[in-house]
Every structure is written in C-alpha cells, then in structure tokens.
Design an enzyme around this catalytic site. Structure first.
Site, short mmCIF file in Angstrom:
data_model
loop_
_atom_site.label_atom_id
_atom_site.label_comp_id
_atom_site.label_asym_id
_atom_site.label_seq_id
_atom_site.Cartn_x
_atom_site.Cartn_y
_atom_site.Cartn_z
N GLU A 90 8.47 -16.17 -70.19
CA GLU A 90 8.61 -14.82 -70.70
C GLU A 90 10.02 -14.29 -70.46
O GLU A 90 10.66 -14.63 -69.46
CB GLU A 90 7.61 -13.85 -70.05
CG GLU A 90 6.20 -13.90 -70.60
CD GLU A 90 5.32 -14.88 -69.87
OE1 GLU A 90 4.22 -15.16 -70.34
OE2 GLU A 90 5.75 -15.38 -68.81
N THR A 91 10.45 -13.45 -71.38
CA THR A 91 11.69 -12.68 -71.23
C THR A 91 11.36 -11.21 -71.46
O THR A 91 10.63 -10.87 -72.40
CB THR A 91 12.77 -13.15 -72.22
OG1 THR A 91 13.12 -14.50 -71.92
CG2 THR A 91 14.02 -12.29 -72.12
#
Length: 287
Positions: free
Chosen positions: A46-47
């Site tokens: 995830e970012t």
C-alpha cells in the site's frame, strides 16, 4: 513530473522489521489515476496519499499496486509517524478522512494508534473444508472455526494449533482470491496462540491476493478483527492484545501490533490498533 515518496516501516518489532508503506505528502493535485500509477511503481502493498480535508485533520487515500482501498492500518501508522516526526501533527489526538468515513488517530512520537469500528461477525456460508484448503492447512491442525470479522474491513480469521502449523501453510492464492471476492474480504488472517516472543497473544500471517498481496508482514486492519475474535470466541477477556506478524515470511520481517479494545460491560464498542513507524528511505517516482 517527479513525486517524492517516503518509504516508512510500520509496526516495527523493536528496531527492525515491520511492513513498509509508501507515503506521499501534499498529494492534493494528484488524480486517482496518478495515485494508482505511483503506487504501482512504488510496488509496495500500500501507498498512502495525504491531502487537505474539510472534515478531519488530514485526508488519506490508500492504493495497492492494483486498486484503491478504503483503509490500511500499516500505511496509516506509517503516515502519522512520519507526520509527527516532521512536526506536522500539533495535537496528540488527530483524525483522518477516508473514502469510507473518518477515523480517530492518536499520536505519541513515533507511535500511532488508529481507531476502528465495533466488530461485526459472520460465519462463511461455504464448507469449512474449502476455507482450510484455500489456506493450505489440514482440518486436523485447525484450532477453531473460521469467522469473518469486520472492524472497518472484512477479514476471514482462521486459527491453527502451533507455530509450526502457521509456518507450514501452503496457501492456494487462487482459491483465497475467489473466496475473498465472494465475501468482499481483504484476505485471510491465520493465527496461532503460540508466539515467537513471550507476552504476545498470537502470531499471524495475512494473505490478500485479491489486492495483489501474496503475504504481508503487518496488517493493522486485520489485527483489530483478530483481537475481537480472540475476545469473543476464545475467551480472552482482556483489553490489550499484542499481535505479532511477519516471523514466518522468507525473509522474516518481524512486526508487533498493539490492539486496545473499548468496552461497555462485556460488549466491544470500538478499538484502536497501533505501533511504531520508522522511515527507511525516499524515492522519486516519475509520472
């Protein structure tokens, strides 16, 4: 255009390990398409993208390399730890806006807690043996019946008897993805009450192929549901749970997530999951 991305290890266990997340500050001008492109190029599970909010202190959008998701525990911890270290969180009690509503955040230096909602429990309709086959564990090594628990995101919780059982799982990612699609799950969260370090309540593994994540080393949004499962179904009527994850990965990336339950009598009314975030490096992504 070049975009600066901080890589922050969240839920580190001591001074190492944890789960790396990308964090992009001042993301107001980025489109959803650009955010997805950045997350894909960063290549982490995830970012998080931080922008201004009209309803909370910060707006956070979370992207896997494949799609946007509503919440992400380790990317939230990574983000608020980084914001705190840069002096951008003026108060201990703060908040985030997401596409699925607002959540309370508590920050103490490098340590951050993320609020989650009261749990909802559901039993999967399909045969339990299909769940066990998907997780890659024999029926004889299962500790307790699986359940779907949601405290903001849904995870299928499965208990196995020993650390050896946990380490020897052979997940069928295609079957996990199919079940996750059917029940709108983030993924499978498999635990054992045996732990690598004393004083912990469970050791875990998380598989989320539906979101392009074969295995993740720390999952705050899954540790919350697990703590509720342990409380509700395993007779562990305590307020604070310590969940370790990442020890069974190759290579290991040890993490520790602290979950604190909020209760009225015996009923769980909410919870918070927290840990420490440490920046490891910065990258520049061209879009």
């Amino acid at each position: 255009m070049k975009v600066k991305v901080a890589i922050v290890d969240a839920f580190v266990d001591g001074d190492k390990g944890g789960n790396p997340a990308g964090v992009v500050l001042d993301a107001d001008q980025l489109s959803g398409k650009q955010k997805l492109e950045i997350a894909s190029k960063v290549g982490l599970s995830e970012t998080a993208f931080v922008s201004k909010s009209d309803s909370a202190d910060f707006k956070l959008d979370f992207y896997t390399p494949q799609k946007q998701i509503a919440h992400c525990g380790h990317a939230t911890i990574a983000t608020f730890s980084l914001l705190s270290q840069q002096g951008l969180v003026p108060n201990k009690n703060t908040s985030k806006e997401t596409i699925d509503g607002n959540r309370d955040i508590e920050v103490m230096g490098d340590f951050a807690y993320m609020g989650q909602t009261a749990p909802e429990y559901n039993a999967p309709v399909l045969d339990h043996s299909e769940v066990y086959a998907a997780a890659g564990v024999s029926d004889s090594r299962v500790l307790c019946a699986p359940a779907i628990v949601n405290t903001g995101n849904s995870f299928l919780i499965i208990g196995v008897k020993t650390l050896s059982d946990l380490a020897s799982l052979t997940p069928d990612y295609q079957k996990i993805e199919a079940i996750s699609e059917e029940y709108d799950l983030i993924g499978f969260y498999v635990f054992t009450p045996e732990t690598n370090k004393s004083g912990r309540d469970a050791s875990t593994r998380m598989f989320a192929p539906r979101y392009g994540i074969q295995e993740e080393s720390a999952t705050g949004m899954a540790a919350g549901p697990l703590a509720c499962y342990l409380y509700q179904f395993m007779g562990m009527h305590q307020q604070i749970f310590l969940i370790e994850q990442g020890y069974s990965m190759q290579p290991p990336s040890p993490s520790c997530i602290e979950v604190v339950l909020e209760r009225e009598g015996e009923k769980i009314t909410g919870l918070k999951a927290g840990g420490t975030g440490k920046p490891s490096r910065y990258e520049e992504i061209e879009i």
